[in-house]
Design an enzyme around this catalytic site. Sequence first.
Site, PDB file in Angstrom:
ATOM      1  N   THR A  34       0.849  -1.188   0.000  1.00 33.46           N
ATOM      2  CA  THR A  34       0.000   0.000   0.000  1.00 33.46           C
ATOM      3  C   THR A  34       0.889   1.246   0.000  1.00 33.46           C
ATOM      4  OG1 THR A  34      -0.214  -0.114   2.392  1.00 33.46           O
ATOM      5  CG2 THR A  34      -1.950  -1.178   1.088  1.00 33.46           C
ATOM      6  N   THR A  57       1.590   4.398   1.621  1.00 35.74           N
ATOM      7  CA  THR A  57       2.445   4.884   2.716  1.00 35.74           C
ATOM      8  C   THR A  57       3.337   3.774   3.249  1.00 35.74           C
ATOM      9  OG1 THR A  57       0.819   6.570   3.315  1.00 35.74           O
ATOM     10  CG2 THR A  57       2.438   5.983   5.001  1.00 35.74           C
ATOM     11  N   CYS A  58       2.794   2.580   3.316  1.00 33.43           N
ATOM     12  CA  CYS A  58       3.560   1.443   3.841  1.00 33.43           C
ATOM     13  C   CYS A  58       4.772   1.142   2.968  1.00 33.43           C
ATOM     14  CB  CYS A  58       2.661   0.217   3.936  1.00 33.43           C
ATOM     15  SG  CYS A  58       1.156   0.507   4.889  1.00 33.43           S
ATOM     16  N   SER A  59       4.595   1.207   1.646  1.00 36.62           N
ATOM     17  CA  SER A  59       5.671   0.877   0.706  1.00 36.62           C
ATOM     18  C   SER A  59       6.615   2.039   0.436  1.00 36.62           C
ATOM     19  CB  SER A  59       5.079   0.414  -0.626  1.00 36.62           C
ATOM     20  OG  SER A  59       4.474  -0.841  -0.470  1.00 36.62           O
ATOM     21  N   LEU A  67       7.921   0.847   5.766  1.00 40.96           N
ATOM     22  CA  LEU A  67       8.927  -0.217   5.675  1.00 40.96           C
ATOM     23  C   LEU A  67      10.291   0.315   5.225  1.00 40.96           C
ATOM     24  CD1 LEU A  67       9.860  -3.151   5.875  1.00 40.96           C
ATOM     25  CD2 LEU A  67       8.774  -3.573   3.656  1.00 40.96           C
TER      26      LEU A  67
END
Length: 157
Positions: free
Chosen positions: A45, A47-49, A53
């Site tokens: 997703t 923001t996550c990518s 992370l």
Amino acid sequence: MIELGNTIPDAPLTVVTQGGQETLPAAELFAGKKVVLFAVPGAFTPTCSAHHLPGYVVLADDIKAKGVDLIACLSVNDAFVMRAWGEQQNADAITMLADGGGAFTKAIGLEMETGDFGGLRSQRYAMVIEDGVIKQLYIEAPKQFEVSKAEAVLAAL
């Protein structure tokens, strides 16, 4: 909802490695270690990518230099997705944890229902766990990304 000083529940998590996967009780996985665990609403997703992370990937050595034995990323995704995401993000220093059915996320009370976006997901958070006990806990407000990012956790260590 889980709080500071609580013990990690014995819910199962699937550990994703280059060699495969293994399901273990969370309490066993975190026993005898100082752990930084961060959770994201979904692998791959935005923001996550783009931020969450990658921040931990870049700062992994600095975080481990603070006495951290294990940095783990958790998402309510299956183990195959978590492995592919970790490989795509060059997250070799991060243990990718799959909480496929959300058992761990529900046990700590940090689940959220996203409907058609993906159903049951984890809220965004980070915590520091020492020998299975939560010593620091940073839960993001909805649609926020401040307190659980790698830079903030590193500064708090």
